[in-house]
Design an enzyme around this catalytic site. Structure first.
Site, PDB file in Angstrom:
ATOM      1  CG  ASN A 220      10.015  -9.858 -30.997  1.00  0.00           C
ATOM      2  OD1 ASN A 220       9.354 -11.005 -30.325  1.00  0.00           O
ATOM      3  ND2 ASN A 220      10.946 -10.166 -31.071  1.00  0.00           N
ATOM      4  CB  CYS A 272      12.293  -8.428 -28.733  1.00  0.00           C
ATOM      5  SG  CYS A 272      14.257  -8.849 -28.246  1.00  0.00           S
TER       6      CYS A 272
END
Length: 481
Positions: A220, A272
């Site tokens: 991420n 996220c």
């Protein structure tokens, strides 16, 4: 019959378990949650989340080998494999506030698993958690185990909202991390066998626990970094007259770089990216790596800068004030094909415009009025706690905000339009009709680069598109801070 139970019926737990049930008809899958309204929605014709293809998958399996229930303890006790997919919000107070993950929900889930279990279990981390969480969970389970063996695995999800079902059907990879012990390896093989029903074995990667946990945060962080990199270039493009779309296309043709995640925009959102980078920053700081922490912090700083820059551009273009002016906000979800508003850039942009006393008319095809009003009233990080712990729908800004169910209604009599989500319908609006129904001069601020700038300028709009050569009008306006 193997029984799987997933604690947490959210964006990860619901779709993942539905696909496992579809692909493994001989496995019984139960998704449990303490939220009665959420479970009721999963058992209805109106699922609690919008995801293309999800309805069909749930309808094929529900009541056969896929069950949604609030009877958490019963299903956990009966399961052979327990997935834990609960919220891991960023801490808002105490040690690590603003960066560290709050593992309150995870810890209470682990204690409950230990309390109700009567047989050996594989416990799988499905939430995004900090590195070494598994070790902490293992200790809780071990100290409360009453002669029962628990084996911990990390199986991070890599779903992209809007394409989650397609991602689950054909994942780039499935990552399973476990202890390098006989018990750990046996558990890894058991979970691998579940995924191997439909995922080629060479795409199922098996690692140690810590590598699996860190891989999710790293993935991420790398994706967010690409977005911040192209957004940083977009500011330079505007200053120099370059076109960010041409620049990103040019660098994306380099096979070492590739074309994905190179679209300039008003900023990244979703549940996220920011949370995981803050978590990474905290882990780096705790391990005495301030230079590494500062490097990743900069990704978030550029994202915040991009949102502020957008708001400043709107205000400065409109004679340096939007007070009392109607601004149409098209799109509120953080990206198209989802109703998810977590960390959506639209929140910060709307708050910035409300701070300058604008009147906002907001339209998103998948986001409810209640959700929008809640998001605009919540403090940072409140969104990641269960709904019953969030503030009630507020009334403070209601006189400045209207939420409508039609794009043309949102635009009527507006001074300006801000495109915040790249829904396809916003590309296909009748912009001549839009122009005729707006105050003049009519402004379009395209935060997703979806409109045909040349065509809109020919109609008469003053157009700002991120990273594109500036409209002559905008060049004459005060510089954007």
């Amino acid at each position: 019959m193997v029984k799987i139970c997933c604690i947490g019926a959210g964006y990860v737990g619901g779709p993942t378990m539905a696909v496992i049930a579809l692909k493994c008809p001989e496995i019984e899958v139960a998704v449990v949650d303490i939220s009665t309204p959420r479970i009721s929605a999963w058992n209805s014709d109106h699922l609690p989340i919008y995801e293309p293809g999800l309805d069909d998958v749930v309808k094929q399996c529900r009541g056969k080998n896929l069950f949604f229930s609030t009877d958490v303890e019963k299903h956990v006790a009966e399961a052979d494999i327990v997935f834990v997919s609960v919220n891991t919000p960023t801490k808002t107070q105490g040690l690590g506030a603003g960066k560290a993950a709050d593992l309150t929900y995870w810890e209470s889930a682990a204690r409950m698993i230990a309390d109700v279990s009567k047989s050996d279990k594989i416990v799988v981390e499905k939430s995004t958690v900090p590195v070494k969480t598994a070790e902490a969970i293992e200790r809780i389970l071990t100290h409360n185990r009453k002669g029962i063996n628990f084996t911990i695995l990390s199986n991070p999800e890599f779903l992209a909202e809007g394409t989650a079902i397609a991602d689950l059907f054909k994942p780039d990879r499935v990552l399973i991390g476990g202890r390098e012990t006989p018990e750990g390896q046996k558990a890894i093989h058991a979970l691998r066998d579940v995924y191997a029903h439909w995922v080629p074995v060479d795409r199922i990667l098996c690692t140690n626990l810590w590598s699996a946990e860190l891989s999710k945060l790293a993935a991420n962080a790398f994706l967010a970094q690409r977005i911040s990199s192209v957004n940083a270039m977009s500011a330079l493009c505007e200053a120099t007259g370059a076109d960010v779309s041409q620049v990103s296309h040019s660098i994306g043709t380099d096979s070492r770089i590739g074309p994905k995640f190179l679209n300039a925009s008003v900023g990244f959102g979703g549940s996220c990216f920011q949370k995981d980078i803050l978590n990474l920053v905290y882990i780096c700081e705790c391990n005495g790596l301030p230079e590494v922490a500062n490097y990743w912090k900069q990704v978030i700083k550029v994202n915040d800068y991009q949102k502020n820059r957008f708001v400043n551009r709107v205000v400065s273009s409109m004679f340096n004030t939007v007070s009392g002016k109607k601004i149409a906000i098209l799109g509120f979800a953080f990206k198209k094909d989802t109703g998810d508003t977590r960390e959506t850039p639209a929140i910060d942009v709307c708050k910035g415009l409300l701070g300058d006393k604008a009147k906002l008319s907001i339209y998103d095809p998948q986001v409810s009025e209640d959700q929008i009003l809640r998001d605009l009233a919540m403090k940072k990080f409140d969104w990641d706690h269960p709904a019953h712990l969030q503030p009630l729908s507020p009334t403070s800004n209601k006189q400045q905000i209207s939420v409508v169910w039609d794009a043309y209604e949102a635009i009527k009599d507006a001074h300006g339009i801000c495109i915040m989500t790249e829904w396809d319908e916003f590309k296909n609006l009748d912009y001549k009709k839009v122009y005729d129904n707006m105050q003049k001069p009519a402004f379009v601020f395209d935060g997703r680069n979806v409109v045909d700038v040349k065509k809109l300028r020919e109609i008469g709009f003053i157009v700002y598109s991120i990273g594109k050569p500036l409209d002559a009008w905008l060049k004459d306006m005060p510089a954007v801070a």
